[in-house]
Design a protein around this motif. Structure first.
Motif, PDB file in Angstrom:
ATOM      1  N   PHE A 178     -25.594  24.204   3.253  1.00  0.00           N
ATOM      2  CA  PHE A 178     -24.428  24.032   4.127  1.00  0.00           C
ATOM      3  C   PHE A 178     -24.858  23.571   5.514  1.00  0.00           C
ATOM      4  O   PHE A 178     -24.226  22.702   6.125  1.00  0.00           O
ATOM      5  CB  PHE A 178     -23.629  25.333   4.245  1.00  0.00           C
ATOM      6  N   THR A 179     -25.925  24.162   6.039  1.00  0.00           N
ATOM      7  CA  THR A 179     -26.411  23.825   7.378  1.00  0.00           C
ATOM      8  C   THR A 179     -26.887  22.376   7.428  1.00  0.00           C
ATOM      9  O   THR A 179     -26.569  21.642   8.371  1.00  0.00           O
ATOM     10  CB  THR A 179     -27.541  24.789   7.793  1.00  0.00           C
ATOM     11  N   ALA A 180     -27.632  21.964   6.414  1.00  0.00           N
ATOM     12  CA  ALA A 180     -28.117  20.576   6.376  1.00  0.00           C
ATOM     13  C   ALA A 180     -26.952  19.593   6.319  1.00  0.00           C
ATOM     14  O   ALA A 180     -26.948  18.574   7.023  1.00  0.00           O
ATOM     15  CB  ALA A 180     -29.048  20.373   5.180  1.00  0.00           C
ATOM     16  N   LEU A 181     -25.945  19.898   5.518  1.00  0.00           N
ATOM     17  CA  LEU A 181     -24.787  19.020   5.410  1.00  0.00           C
ATOM     18  C   LEU A 181     -24.003  18.985   6.726  1.00  0.00           C
ATOM     19  O   LEU A 181     -23.577  17.913   7.180  1.00  0.00           O
ATOM     20  CB  LEU A 181     -23.880  19.467   4.264  1.00  0.00           C
ATOM     21  N   ALA A 182     -23.848  20.142   7.353  1.00  0.00           N
ATOM     22  CA  ALA A 182     -23.126  20.198   8.627  1.00  0.00           C
ATOM     23  C   ALA A 182     -23.832  19.360   9.692  1.00  0.00           C
ATOM     24  O   ALA A 182     -23.179  18.664  10.475  1.00  0.00           O
ATOM     25  CB  ALA A 182     -22.982  21.647   9.093  1.00  0.00           C
ATOM     26  N   ALA A 183     -25.153  19.396   9.719  1.00  0.00           N
ATOM     27  CA  ALA A 183     -25.897  18.579  10.686  1.00  0.00           C
ATOM     28  C   ALA A 183     -25.768  17.096  10.340  1.00  0.00           C
ATOM     29  O   ALA A 183     -25.615  16.258  11.231  1.00  0.00           O
ATOM     30  CB  ALA A 183     -27.370  18.995  10.704  1.00  0.00           C
ATOM     31  N   GLU A 184     -25.794  16.797   9.054  1.00  0.00           N
ATOM     32  CA  GLU A 184     -25.689  15.404   8.613  1.00  0.00           C
ATOM     33  C   GLU A 184     -24.361  14.768   9.026  1.00  0.00           C
ATOM     34  O   GLU A 184     -24.314  13.604   9.414  1.00  0.00           O
ATOM     35  CB  GLU A 184     -25.848  15.343   7.090  1.00  0.00           C
ATOM     36  N   VAL A 185     -23.279  15.545   8.951  1.00  0.00           N
ATOM     37  CA  VAL A 185     -21.960  14.983   9.280  1.00  0.00           C
ATOM     38  C   VAL A 185     -21.559  15.233  10.740  1.00  0.00           C
ATOM     39  O   VAL A 185     -20.470  14.864  11.150  1.00  0.00           O
ATOM     40  CB  VAL A 185     -20.855  15.494   8.316  1.00  0.00           C
ATOM     41  N   GLY A 186     -22.432  15.872  11.522  1.00  0.00           N
ATOM     42  CA  GLY A 186     -22.194  16.027  12.948  1.00  0.00           C
ATOM     43  C   GLY A 186     -21.421  17.267  13.365  1.00  0.00           C
ATOM     44  O   GLY A 186     -20.984  17.360  14.509  1.00  0.00           O
ATOM     45  N   ILE A 187     -21.253  18.231  12.499  1.00  0.00           N
ATOM     46  CA  ILE A 187     -20.571  19.477  12.880  1.00  0.00           C
ATOM     47  C   ILE A 187     -21.455  20.286  13.820  1.00  0.00           C
ATOM     48  O   ILE A 187     -20.972  20.912  14.762  1.00  0.00           O
ATOM     49  CB  ILE A 187     -20.183  20.293  11.630  1.00  0.00           C
ATOM     50  N   ILE A 188     -22.751  20.270  13.538  1.00  0.00           N
ATOM     51  CA  ILE A 188     -23.733  20.926  14.405  1.00  0.00           C
ATOM     52  C   ILE A 188     -24.864  19.938  14.649  1.00  0.00           C
ATOM     53  O   ILE A 188     -24.990  18.927  13.943  1.00  0.00           O
ATOM     54  CB  ILE A 188     -24.285  22.238  13.781  1.00  0.00           C
ATOM     55  N   LYS A 189     -25.698  20.240  15.629  1.00  0.00           N
ATOM     56  CA  LYS A 189     -26.870  19.413  15.897  1.00  0.00           C
ATOM     57  C   LYS A 189     -28.010  19.880  14.988  1.00  0.00           C
ATOM     58  O   LYS A 189     -28.082  21.059  14.643  1.00  0.00           O
ATOM     59  CB  LYS A 189     -27.281  19.548  17.364  1.00  0.00           C
ATOM     60  N   PRO A 190     -28.890  18.960  14.609  1.00  0.00           N
ATOM     61  CA  PRO A 190     -30.043  19.362  13.800  1.00  0.00           C
ATOM     62  C   PRO A 190     -30.784  20.523  14.458  1.00  0.00           C
ATOM     63  O   PRO A 190     -31.013  20.520  15.673  1.00  0.00           O
ATOM     64  CB  PRO A 190     -30.908  18.104  13.746  1.00  0.00           C
ATOM     65  N   GLN A 229     -20.671  32.286  11.279  1.00  0.00           N
ATOM     66  CA  GLN A 229     -20.116  32.921  10.075  1.00  0.00           C
ATOM     67  C   GLN A 229     -18.812  32.261   9.629  1.00  0.00           C
ATOM     68  O   GLN A 229     -18.550  32.148   8.431  1.00  0.00           O
ATOM     69  CB  GLN A 229     -19.900  34.426  10.313  1.00  0.00           C
ATOM     70  N   MET A 230     -18.010  31.789  10.559  1.00  0.00           N
ATOM     71  CA  MET A 230     -16.747  31.131  10.209  1.00  0.00           C
ATOM     72  C   MET A 230     -17.024  29.843   9.411  1.00  0.00           C
ATOM     73  O   MET A 230     -16.359  29.565   8.419  1.00  0.00           O
ATOM     74  CB  MET A 230     -15.947  30.818  11.467  1.00  0.00           C
ATOM     75  N   HIS A 231     -18.021  29.073   9.829  1.00  0.00           N
ATOM     76  CA  HIS A 231     -18.380  27.853   9.103  1.00  0.00           C
ATOM     77  C   HIS A 231     -18.895  28.183   7.702  1.00  0.00           C
ATOM     78  O   HIS A 231     -18.575  27.497   6.734  1.00  0.00           O
ATOM     79  CB  HIS A 231     -19.455  27.059   9.864  1.00  0.00           C
ATOM     80  N   ILE A 232     -19.708  29.213   7.609  1.00  0.00           N
ATOM     81  CA  ILE A 232     -20.258  29.611   6.309  1.00  0.00           C
ATOM     82  C   ILE A 232     -19.136  30.048   5.371  1.00  0.00           C
ATOM     83  O   ILE A 232     -19.103  29.657   4.195  1.00  0.00           O
ATOM     84  CB  ILE A 232     -21.322  30.713   6.491  1.00  0.00           C
ATOM     85  N   GLU A 233     -18.202  30.830   5.872  1.00  0.00           N
ATOM     86  CA  GLU A 233     -17.070  31.256   5.043  1.00  0.00           C
ATOM     87  C   GLU A 233     -16.229  30.059   4.614  1.00  0.00           C
ATOM     88  O   GLU A 233     -15.744  30.000   3.484  1.00  0.00           O
ATOM     89  CB  GLU A 233     -16.227  32.285   5.796  1.00  0.00           C
ATOM     90  N   PHE A 234     -16.060  29.087   5.510  1.00  0.00           N
ATOM     91  CA  PHE A 234     -15.334  27.880   5.171  1.00  0.00           C
ATOM     92  C   PHE A 234     -16.052  27.131   4.043  1.00  0.00           C
ATOM     93  O   PHE A 234     -15.425  26.682   3.076  1.00  0.00           O
ATOM     94  CB  PHE A 234     -15.204  26.983   6.411  1.00  0.00           C
ATOM     95  N   ALA A 235     -17.369  27.008   4.145  1.00  0.00           N
ATOM     96  CA  ALA A 235     -18.144  26.318   3.114  1.00  0.00           C
ATOM     97  C   ALA A 235     -18.039  27.040   1.772  1.00  0.00           C
ATOM     98  O   ALA A 235     -17.885  26.407   0.720  1.00  0.00           O
ATOM     99  CB  ALA A 235     -19.602  26.190   3.551  1.00  0.00           C
ATOM    100  N   HIS A 236     -18.099  28.369   1.793  1.00  0.00           N
ATOM    101  CA  HIS A 236     -17.920  29.133   0.544  1.00  0.00           C
ATOM    102  C   HIS A 236     -16.514  28.901  -0.013  1.00  0.00           C
ATOM    103  O   HIS A 236     -16.324  28.824  -1.237  1.00  0.00           O
ATOM    104  CB  HIS A 236     -18.151  30.632   0.771  1.00  0.00           C
ATOM    105  N   GLY A 237     -15.529  28.789   0.869  1.00  0.00           N
ATOM    106  CA  GLY A 237     -14.160  28.505   0.421  1.00  0.00           C
ATOM    107  C   GLY A 237     -14.052  27.149  -0.249  1.00  0.00           C
ATOM    108  O   GLY A 237     -13.377  27.004  -1.287  1.00  0.00           O
ATOM    109  N   ILE A 238     -14.708  26.148   0.299  1.00  0.00           N
ATOM    110  CA  ILE A 238     -14.731  24.819  -0.324  1.00  0.00           C
ATOM    111  C   ILE A 238     -15.401  24.908  -1.694  1.00  0.00           C
ATOM    112  O   ILE A 238     -14.916  24.334  -2.676  1.00  0.00           O
ATOM    113  CB  ILE A 238     -15.471  23.798   0.572  1.00  0.00           C
ATOM    114  N   ALA A 239     -16.523  25.641  -1.766  1.00  0.00           N
ATOM    115  CA  ALA A 239     -17.210  25.805  -3.054  1.00  0.00           C
ATOM    116  C   ALA A 239     -16.286  26.480  -4.072  1.00  0.00           C
ATOM    117  O   ALA A 239     -16.257  26.090  -5.249  1.00  0.00           O
ATOM    118  CB  ALA A 239     -18.491  26.623  -2.863  1.00  0.00           C
ATOM    119  N   GLU A 240     -15.513  27.462  -3.627  1.00  0.00           N
ATOM    120  CA  GLU A 240     -14.584  28.146  -4.544  1.00  0.00           C
ATOM    121  C   GLU A 240     -13.496  27.204  -5.025  1.00  0.00           C
ATOM    122  O   GLU A 240     -13.102  27.241  -6.192  1.00  0.00           O
ATOM    123  CB  GLU A 240     -13.982  29.380  -3.874  1.00  0.00           C
TER     124      GLU A 240
END
Length: 132
Positions: A75-87, A93-104
């Motif tokens: 999730f972290t690598a993808l977020a950096a790739e698309v510009g949500i966070i910097k490398p 925790q909110m981003h992680i929960e969102f990513a788990h929600g997408i996976a669900e």
């Protein structure tokens, strides 16, 4: 243990194999994949202790990190790739929960494919990207 041992005995052996492998991986492993591996191995080395086989398998897997479950790194690598966070930054925790929600959401689609009683795409997605 023979190839002709009762299914529940083979499944118990495979479960013990998967549990030890998961312990060696620090609790992060694709449990369904390891159960499948154990069910294959029990036919060949089922006369040995499953924990011993798991240790040997873990130590001899060329790239065990491919079997180690670590969705937050993905999730972290993808977020950096698309510009949500910097490398180099971490997801909150909110981003992680969102990513788990997408996976669900994706897993719910996958539930319609394969045998819902034992294995399907949805269960595999949850095993890889659901909460640890």
């Amino acid at each position: 243990m023979s190839e002709f041992a009762p299914r529940n005995a083979r499944l118990e052996w495979a479960s013990l194999f998967a549990a030890e492998w998961t312990r060696l991986a620090g609790g992060r492993a694709d449990h369904e994949f390891l159960i499948d591996q154990g069910l294959s191995l029990v036919r060949v080395v089922g006369d040995r202790q499953p924990a011993d086989v798991a240790r040997q398998h873990f130590e001899n897997t060329p790239e065990p990190e491919q079997l180690v479950r670590d969705p937050e790194t993905n999730f972290t690598a993808l977020a950096a790739e698309v510009g949500i966070i910097k490398p180099g930054e971490r997801l909150d925790q909110m981003h992680i929960e969102f990513a788990h929600g997408i996976a669900e959401l994706c897993a719910a689609v996958g539930d319609g494919y394969g045998d819902s009683a034992s294995a399907n795409a949805g269960r595999h997605i949850r095993a890889l990207y659901g909460p640890v």
